[in-house]
Scaffold this active site. Structure first.
Site, PDB file in Angstrom:
ATOM      1  N   PRO A  10      -7.204   6.212   6.398  1.00  0.00           N
ATOM      2  CA  PRO A  10      -8.460   5.475   6.407  1.00  0.00           C
ATOM      3  C   PRO A  10      -8.393   4.149   5.655  1.00  0.00           C
ATOM      4  O   PRO A  10      -7.746   4.033   4.619  1.00  0.00           O
ATOM      5  CB  PRO A  10      -9.455   6.424   5.730  1.00  0.00           C
ATOM      6  CG  PRO A  10      -8.638   7.410   4.994  1.00  0.00           C
ATOM      7  CD  PRO A  10      -7.335   7.506   5.712  1.00  0.00           C
ATOM      8  N   ASN A  11      -9.050   3.184   6.251  1.00  0.00           N
ATOM      9  CA  ASN A  11      -9.250   1.831   5.716  1.00  0.00           C
ATOM     10  C   ASN A  11      -8.005   0.958   5.757  1.00  0.00           C
ATOM     11  O   ASN A  11      -8.086  -0.229   5.455  1.00  0.00           O
ATOM     12  CB  ASN A  11      -9.839   1.865   4.301  1.00  0.00           C
ATOM     13  CG  ASN A  11     -11.175   2.555   4.278  1.00  0.00           C
ATOM     14  OD1 ASN A  11     -12.050   2.237   5.070  1.00  0.00           O
ATOM     15  ND2 ASN A  11     -11.333   3.528   3.407  1.00  0.00           N
ATOM     16  N   ARG A  18      -9.029  -6.491   3.098  1.00  0.00           N
ATOM     17  CA  ARG A  18      -9.522  -5.555   2.086  1.00  0.00           C
ATOM     18  C   ARG A  18      -8.769  -5.753   0.770  1.00  0.00           C
ATOM     19  O   ARG A  18      -7.562  -5.560   0.706  1.00  0.00           O
ATOM     20  CB  ARG A  18      -9.322  -4.118   2.572  1.00  0.00           C
ATOM     21  CG  ARG A  18      -9.707  -3.091   1.530  1.00  0.00           C
ATOM     22  CD  ARG A  18      -9.338  -1.686   1.985  1.00  0.00           C
ATOM     23  NE  ARG A  18      -9.562  -0.755   0.904  1.00  0.00           N
ATOM     24  CZ  ARG A  18      -8.837   0.327   0.675  1.00  0.00           C
ATOM     25  NH1 ARG A  18      -7.845   0.614   1.472  1.00  0.00           N
ATOM     26  NH2 ARG A  18      -9.115   1.102  -0.329  1.00  0.00           N
ATOM     27  N   TYR A  23      -3.778  -5.243  -2.069  1.00  0.00           N
ATOM     28  CA  TYR A  23      -3.065  -4.833  -0.861  1.00  0.00           C
ATOM     29  C   TYR A  23      -2.358  -5.966  -0.121  1.00  0.00           C
ATOM     30  O   TYR A  23      -1.654  -5.720   0.848  1.00  0.00           O
ATOM     31  CB  TYR A  23      -4.027  -4.120   0.098  1.00  0.00           C
ATOM     32  CG  TYR A  23      -4.634  -2.887  -0.525  1.00  0.00           C
ATOM     33  CD1 TYR A  23      -3.865  -1.752  -0.751  1.00  0.00           C
ATOM     34  CD2 TYR A  23      -5.974  -2.851  -0.902  1.00  0.00           C
ATOM     35  CE1 TYR A  23      -4.402  -0.618  -1.341  1.00  0.00           C
ATOM     36  CE2 TYR A  23      -6.531  -1.718  -1.482  1.00  0.00           C
ATOM     37  CZ  TYR A  23      -5.733  -0.606  -1.693  1.00  0.00           C
ATOM     38  OH  TYR A  23      -6.275   0.510  -2.275  1.00  0.00           O
ATOM     39  N   ASN A  74       1.140   6.904   4.833  1.00  0.00           N
ATOM     40  CA  ASN A  74       0.243   6.323   3.846  1.00  0.00           C
ATOM     41  C   ASN A  74      -1.118   6.913   4.191  1.00  0.00           C
ATOM     42  O   ASN A  74      -1.824   6.395   5.052  1.00  0.00           O
ATOM     43  CB  ASN A  74       0.238   4.801   3.925  1.00  0.00           C
ATOM     44  CG  ASN A  74      -0.635   4.181   2.855  1.00  0.00           C
ATOM     45  OD1 ASN A  74      -1.454   4.855   2.246  1.00  0.00           O
ATOM     46  ND2 ASN A  74      -0.474   2.884   2.637  1.00  0.00           N
ATOM     47  N   ALA A  77      -6.977   7.354   1.205  1.00  0.00           N
ATOM     48  CA  ALA A  77      -7.811   8.233   0.380  1.00  0.00           C
ATOM     49  C   ALA A  77      -7.573   9.711   0.667  1.00  0.00           C
ATOM     50  O   ALA A  77      -7.784  10.559  -0.207  1.00  0.00           O
ATOM     51  CB  ALA A  77      -9.285   7.891   0.582  1.00  0.00           C
ATOM     52  N   GLU A  98       5.957  10.031   1.410  1.00  0.00           N
ATOM     53  CA  GLU A  98       4.611   9.589   1.027  1.00  0.00           C
ATOM     54  C   GLU A  98       4.710   8.137   0.583  1.00  0.00           C
ATOM     55  O   GLU A  98       5.594   7.774  -0.193  1.00  0.00           O
ATOM     56  CB  GLU A  98       4.094  10.467  -0.111  1.00  0.00           C
ATOM     57  CG  GLU A  98       2.720  10.092  -0.598  1.00  0.00           C
ATOM     58  CD  GLU A  98       2.245  10.951  -1.760  1.00  0.00           C
ATOM     59  OE1 GLU A  98       1.225  10.589  -2.352  1.00  0.00           O
ATOM     60  OE2 GLU A  98       2.904  11.964  -2.081  1.00  0.00           O
ATOM     61  N   HIS A 100       2.579   4.447  -0.587  1.00  0.00           N
ATOM     62  CA  HIS A 100       1.373   3.761  -1.072  1.00  0.00           C
ATOM     63  C   HIS A 100       1.718   2.310  -1.366  1.00  0.00           C
ATOM     64  O   HIS A 100       2.776   2.025  -1.929  1.00  0.00           O
ATOM     65  CB  HIS A 100       0.828   4.420  -2.341  1.00  0.00           C
ATOM     66  CG  HIS A 100       0.516   5.862  -2.156  1.00  0.00           C
ATOM     67  ND1 HIS A 100      -0.610   6.291  -1.498  1.00  0.00           N
ATOM     68  CD2 HIS A 100       1.213   6.968  -2.496  1.00  0.00           C
ATOM     69  CE1 HIS A 100      -0.605   7.615  -1.453  1.00  0.00           C
ATOM     70  NE2 HIS A 100       0.495   8.045  -2.046  1.00  0.00           N
ATOM     71  N   ARG A 107      -3.796   3.390 -11.410  1.00  0.00           N
ATOM     72  CA  ARG A 107      -5.171   3.108 -10.997  1.00  0.00           C
ATOM     73  C   ARG A 107      -6.113   4.177 -11.544  1.00  0.00           C
ATOM     74  O   ARG A 107      -5.808   4.838 -12.536  1.00  0.00           O
ATOM     75  CB  ARG A 107      -5.220   2.987  -9.471  1.00  0.00           C
ATOM     76  CG  ARG A 107      -4.359   1.795  -8.996  1.00  0.00           C
ATOM     77  CD  ARG A 107      -4.460   1.528  -7.540  1.00  0.00           C
ATOM     78  NE  ARG A 107      -5.829   1.156  -7.178  1.00  0.00           N
ATOM     79  CZ  ARG A 107      -6.242   1.108  -5.917  1.00  0.00           C
ATOM     80  NH1 ARG A 107      -5.423   1.391  -4.927  1.00  0.00           N
ATOM     81  NH2 ARG A 107      -7.478   0.764  -5.638  1.00  0.00           N
TER      82      ARG A 107
END
Length: 147
Positions: A10-11, A18, A23, A74, A77, A98, A100, A107
């Site tokens: 998502p996103n 964004r 990012y 990725n 969320a 995985e 990111h 964070r």
């Protein structure tokens, strides 16, 4: 030829606009095109998939069994919330990395928990969009060593 699936959650379709300070300014389409070229140079086919919907990601993982040798994910969320994506990855028995863009461990506290990390063959976090290339190299090397 090796077949790798890149899943973006998502996103991530908003990359380029964004929070570019976190990012970056490249779009997801730019990242996918660059990664497909890198994969092709390594005699690897890369399929790209993005969804904002958890069930669609689960379905894509299920549909990949028997035709995909490795997954780069990725999960956005969903990394911190989705037991169903975790279970799909485990159930598929497809090795996965995985991935990111940001360093999730530097964070907010809730981002430090991942439902995927303990089952991943590796994790790339905090190298910006370069992490996609690192993840691709890592999974190709991993799968090549299994032949």
């Amino acid at each position: 030829m090796m077949n790798i699936l890149l899943i973006n959650g998502p996103n991530l379709n908003l990359l380029g606009t964004r929070e570019p300070e976190i990012y970056g300014y490249k779009t997801l389409k730019d990242i996918e095109q660059d990664l497909m070229e890198a994969a092709k140079s390594k005699k690897t086919f890369l399929e790209c998939f993005q969804s904002n919907h958890e069930g669609e990601i689960v379905d894509k993982i299920h549909d990949s069994v028997k035709r995909i040798q490795g997954i780069l994910i990725n999960a956005g969320a969903f990394t911190h919330t989705s037991i169903s994506i975790r279970d799909a990855l485990i159930g598929s028995k497809i090795p996965f990395v995985e991935l990111h863009i940001s360093n999730i461990f530097s964070r907010e506290d809730f981002r430090k928990e991942s439902f995927l990390t303990d089952k991943a063959i590796g994790i790339i976090s905090g190298f910006g969009i370069n992490g996609y290339s690192l993840a691709l190299e890592g999974i190709i090397e991993y799968l090549s060593s299994k032949d």
